[in-house]
Design a protein around this motif. Structure first.
Motif, PDB file in Angstrom:
ATOM      1  N   LYS A   1     -14.865  -6.245 -10.188  1.00  0.00           N
ATOM      2  CA  LYS A   1     -15.093  -5.144 -11.129  1.00  0.00           C
ATOM      3  C   LYS A   1     -16.579  -4.888 -11.320  1.00  0.00           C
ATOM      4  N   PHE A   2     -17.329  -5.975 -11.463  1.00  0.00           N
ATOM      5  CA  PHE A   2     -18.771  -5.855 -11.647  1.00  0.00           C
ATOM      6  C   PHE A   2     -19.418  -5.172 -10.440  1.00  0.00           C
ATOM      7  N   ILE A   3     -19.072  -5.622  -9.245  1.00  0.00           N
ATOM      8  CA  ILE A   3     -19.647  -5.042  -8.025  1.00  0.00           C
ATOM      9  C   ILE A   3     -19.214  -3.595  -7.851  1.00  0.00           C
ATOM     10  N   GLU A   4     -17.965  -3.301  -8.178  1.00  0.00           N
ATOM     11  CA  GLU A   4     -17.470  -1.929  -8.074  1.00  0.00           C
ATOM     12  C   GLU A   4     -18.314  -0.981  -8.926  1.00  0.00           C
ATOM     13  N   ASN A   5     -18.613  -1.374 -10.147  1.00  0.00           N
ATOM     14  CA  ASN A   5     -19.410  -0.542 -11.044  1.00  0.00           C
ATOM     15  C   ASN A   5     -20.878  -0.510 -10.626  1.00  0.00           C
ATOM     16  N   TYR A   6     -21.396  -1.659 -10.230  1.00  0.00           N
ATOM     17  CA  TYR A   6     -22.808  -1.749  -9.864  1.00  0.00           C
ATOM     18  C   TYR A   6     -23.110  -0.904  -8.631  1.00  0.00           C
ATOM     19  N   ALA A   7     -22.215  -0.967  -7.637  1.00  0.00           N
ATOM     20  CA  ALA A   7     -22.452  -0.257  -6.377  1.00  0.00           C
ATOM     21  C   ALA A   7     -21.849   1.144  -6.370  1.00  0.00           C
ATOM     22  N   ASP A   8     -21.141   1.518  -7.442  1.00  0.00           N
ATOM     23  CA  ASP A   8     -20.529   2.842  -7.561  1.00  0.00           C
ATOM     24  C   ASP A   8     -19.651   3.142  -6.343  1.00  0.00           C
ATOM     25  N   THR A   9     -18.677   2.267  -6.101  1.00  0.00           N
ATOM     26  CA  THR A   9     -17.794   2.417  -4.959  1.00  0.00           C
ATOM     27  C   THR A   9     -16.389   2.788  -5.410  1.00  0.00           C
ATOM     28  N   VAL A  10     -15.681   3.550  -4.574  1.00  0.00           N
ATOM     29  CA  VAL A  10     -14.321   3.967  -4.914  1.00  0.00           C
ATOM     30  C   VAL A  10     -13.287   3.412  -3.927  1.00  0.00           C
ATOM     31  N   THR A  11     -13.717   2.884  -2.780  1.00  0.00           N
ATOM     32  CA  THR A  11     -12.761   2.414  -1.780  1.00  0.00           C
ATOM     33  C   THR A  11     -12.594   0.891  -1.785  1.00  0.00           C
ATOM     34  N   LEU A  12     -13.319   0.184  -2.665  1.00  0.00           N
ATOM     35  CA  LEU A  12     -13.142  -1.258  -2.794  1.00  0.00           C
ATOM     36  C   LEU A  12     -11.789  -1.536  -3.449  1.00  0.00           C
ATOM     37  N   LYS A  13     -10.955  -2.343  -2.786  1.00  0.00           N
ATOM     38  CA  LYS A  13      -9.598  -2.603  -3.257  1.00  0.00           C
ATOM     39  C   LYS A  13      -9.454  -4.055  -3.702  1.00  0.00           C
ATOM     40  N   TYR A  14      -8.937  -4.244  -4.911  1.00  0.00           N
ATOM     41  CA  TYR A  14      -8.730  -5.602  -5.404  1.00  0.00           C
ATOM     42  C   TYR A  14      -7.677  -5.682  -6.503  1.00  0.00           C
ATOM     43  N   LEU A  15      -7.338  -4.554  -7.114  1.00  0.00           N
ATOM     44  CA  LEU A  15      -6.439  -4.580  -8.266  1.00  0.00           C
ATOM     45  C   LEU A  15      -5.028  -5.037  -7.904  1.00  0.00           C
ATOM     46  N   ASN A  16      -4.547  -4.664  -6.730  1.00  0.00           N
ATOM     47  CA  ASN A  16      -3.174  -4.983  -6.341  1.00  0.00           C
ATOM     48  C   ASN A  16      -3.109  -5.963  -5.178  1.00  0.00           C
ATOM     49  N   ILE A  17      -4.170  -6.753  -4.998  1.00  0.00           N
ATOM     50  CA  ILE A  17      -4.217  -7.732  -3.910  1.00  0.00           C
ATOM     51  C   ILE A  17      -4.343  -9.122  -4.501  1.00  0.00           C
ATOM     52  N   ASP A  18      -3.391  -9.983  -4.177  1.00  0.00           N
ATOM     53  CA  ASP A  18      -3.505 -11.382  -4.575  1.00  0.00           C
ATOM     54  C   ASP A  18      -4.496 -12.054  -3.624  1.00  0.00           C
ATOM     55  N   PRO A  19      -5.656 -12.454  -4.109  1.00  0.00           N
ATOM     56  CA  PRO A  19      -6.722 -12.900  -3.205  1.00  0.00           C
ATOM     57  C   PRO A  19      -6.396 -14.148  -2.407  1.00  0.00           C
ATOM     58  N   PHE A  20      -5.394 -14.909  -2.803  1.00  0.00           N
ATOM     59  CA  PHE A  20      -5.132 -16.156  -2.085  1.00  0.00           C
ATOM     60  C   PHE A  20      -3.862 -16.116  -1.248  1.00  0.00           C
ATOM     61  N   SER A  21      -3.232 -14.964  -1.121  1.00  0.00           N
ATOM     62  CA  SER A  21      -2.065 -14.863  -0.251  1.00  0.00           C
ATOM     63  C   SER A  21      -2.188 -13.696   0.731  1.00  0.00           C
ATOM     64  N   GLN A  22      -3.319 -13.029   0.766  1.00  0.00           N
ATOM     65  CA  GLN A  22      -3.453 -11.868   1.628  1.00  0.00           C
ATOM     66  C   GLN A  22      -3.762 -12.258   3.067  1.00  0.00           C
ATOM     67  N   ILE A  23      -3.430 -11.352   3.976  1.00  0.00           N
ATOM     68  CA  ILE A  23      -3.810 -11.511   5.365  1.00  0.00           C
ATOM     69  C   ILE A  23      -4.749 -10.364   5.740  1.00  0.00           C
ATOM     70  N   VAL A  24      -5.610 -10.607   6.723  1.00  0.00           N
ATOM     71  CA  VAL A  24      -6.584  -9.612   7.148  1.00  0.00           C
ATOM     72  C   VAL A  24      -6.508  -9.458   8.664  1.00  0.00           C
ATOM     73  N   THR A  25      -6.974  -8.321   9.153  1.00  0.00           N
ATOM     74  CA  THR A  25      -6.995  -8.094  10.588  1.00  0.00           C
ATOM     75  C   THR A  25      -7.907  -9.114  11.272  1.00  0.00           C
ATOM     76  N   MET A  26      -7.389  -9.741  12.310  1.00  0.00           N
ATOM     77  CA  MET A  26      -8.198 -10.707  13.032  1.00  0.00           C
ATOM     78  C   MET A  26      -9.158  -9.985  13.964  1.00  0.00           C
ATOM     79  N   PRO A  27     -10.436 -10.346  13.944  1.00  0.00           N
ATOM     80  CA  PRO A  27     -11.382  -9.716  14.866  1.00  0.00           C
ATOM     81  C   PRO A  27     -10.893  -9.812  16.307  1.00  0.00           C
TER      82      PRO A  27
END
Length: 288
Positions: free
Chosen positions: A180-206
């Motif tokens: 939340k702090f970074i979102e406001n500080y950097a004035d970003t709208v595409t940063l996603k975190y509200l509906n993501i459980d940070p410890f069960s998510q998967i990400v695209t493998m490089p």
């Protein structure tokens, strides 16, 4: 086309050689299947069998547990939060693709591919890339840390910050307020975190090729131009890369520990609704 050894060097740097992770392999049309990962050889075997026609996703964290992650309840975040090795902070950016999906619904497969690639080349992801740059610059200004940037080849971007292993009592809530702090500080709208459980998510493998765009998920230079970033993803050739794992992250870790301690303090005082805490004062010293 096969992955060269530079990619496996990157995987070893990212994930180590032994771990407890989850990999998801498949395509949007044929579906996806989950596999347990315990060694770097498991990754190599799956890639040799399914690359490049399939997409590859991997769990963000390694887990300190003898139970394979594949056996855990994906709807219950408790185990993920408890056993995750918290040595990485991920900023996840997502570009809205509703317009693209509406435009291609009646097109043939080749027409869909051409429309998607044209949309990306003409700047569909420009606002997301701009947000990634703003957040990266903010992190560098606030903490003197340069995140690792990765574009997934279609509609997502990631910024990784590698830290010492964090010992937090309230990791999900602590990360939430940091985002939340970074979102406001950097004035970003595409940063996603509200509906993501940070410890069960998967990400695209490089190295994975996106089935919609045929672009590869690759690390990129955050200072590069948008056309250069897209051009970088057109092939799976990987040059040597510094992940930034040896940076001094003590200032960031200290801030997160302060936030975590404050959350614990308020909980002990009977205020259990941690999602509504006002913790702006803890971040004020980091603002301009």
């Amino acid at each position: 086309m096969e992955l060269n050894d530079n990619w496996y060097t990157l995987y070893e740097a990212l994930y180590g050689t032994n771990f407890n992770r989850l990999m998801t392999v498949g395509t949007p049309t044929e579906g996806y299947e989950n596999y347990p990962l315990s060694t770097i050889d498991d990754i190599r075997e799956l890639i040799e069998e399914y690359y490049p026609k399939n997409e590859f996703y991997i769990s963000l964290y390694d887990f300190n547990s003898k139970d394979p992650v594949i056996s855990w309840d994906r709807l219950d975040n408790a185990k993920y939060e408890k056993y995750a090795k918290k040595d990485c902070i991920l900023f996840r950016f997502k570009q809205n693709t509703d317009i693209i999906r509406e435009e291609i619904v009646d097109l043939t497969e080749i027409e869909q591919f051409m429309f998607i690639r044209r949309s990306i080349n003409l700047g569909n992801n420009k606002s997301m890339i701009k947000d990634m740059k703003n957040v990266s610059e903010s992190i560098e200004k606030l903490f003197n840390i340069k995140p690792l940037a990765i574009f997934n080849g279609y509609s997502e971007g990631y910024l990784y910050i590698f830290t010492d292993e964090l010992k937090l009592k309230n990791p999900t809530i602590t990360f939430y307020y940091f985002y939340k702090f970074i979102e406001n500080y950097a004035d970003t709208v595409t940063l996603k975190y509200l509906n993501i459980d940070p410890f069960s998510q998967i990400v695209t493998m490089p190295g994975s090729e996106n089935n919609y765009s045929r672009l590869y998920a690759k690390p990129f230079d955050i200072t590069a131009s948008y056309p250069a970033i897209i051009k970088n993803s057109e092939n799976n050739i990987l040059e040597s890369i510094d992940l930034g794992k040896n940076q001094d992250t003590h200032a960031l870790e200290s801030l997160l520990k302060t936030v975590d301690d404050e959350i614990s303090k308020r909980k002990s005082e009977g205020n259990t609704n941690a999602w509504n805490y006002d913790l702006d004062k803890l971040f004020n010293e980091r603002r301009e």
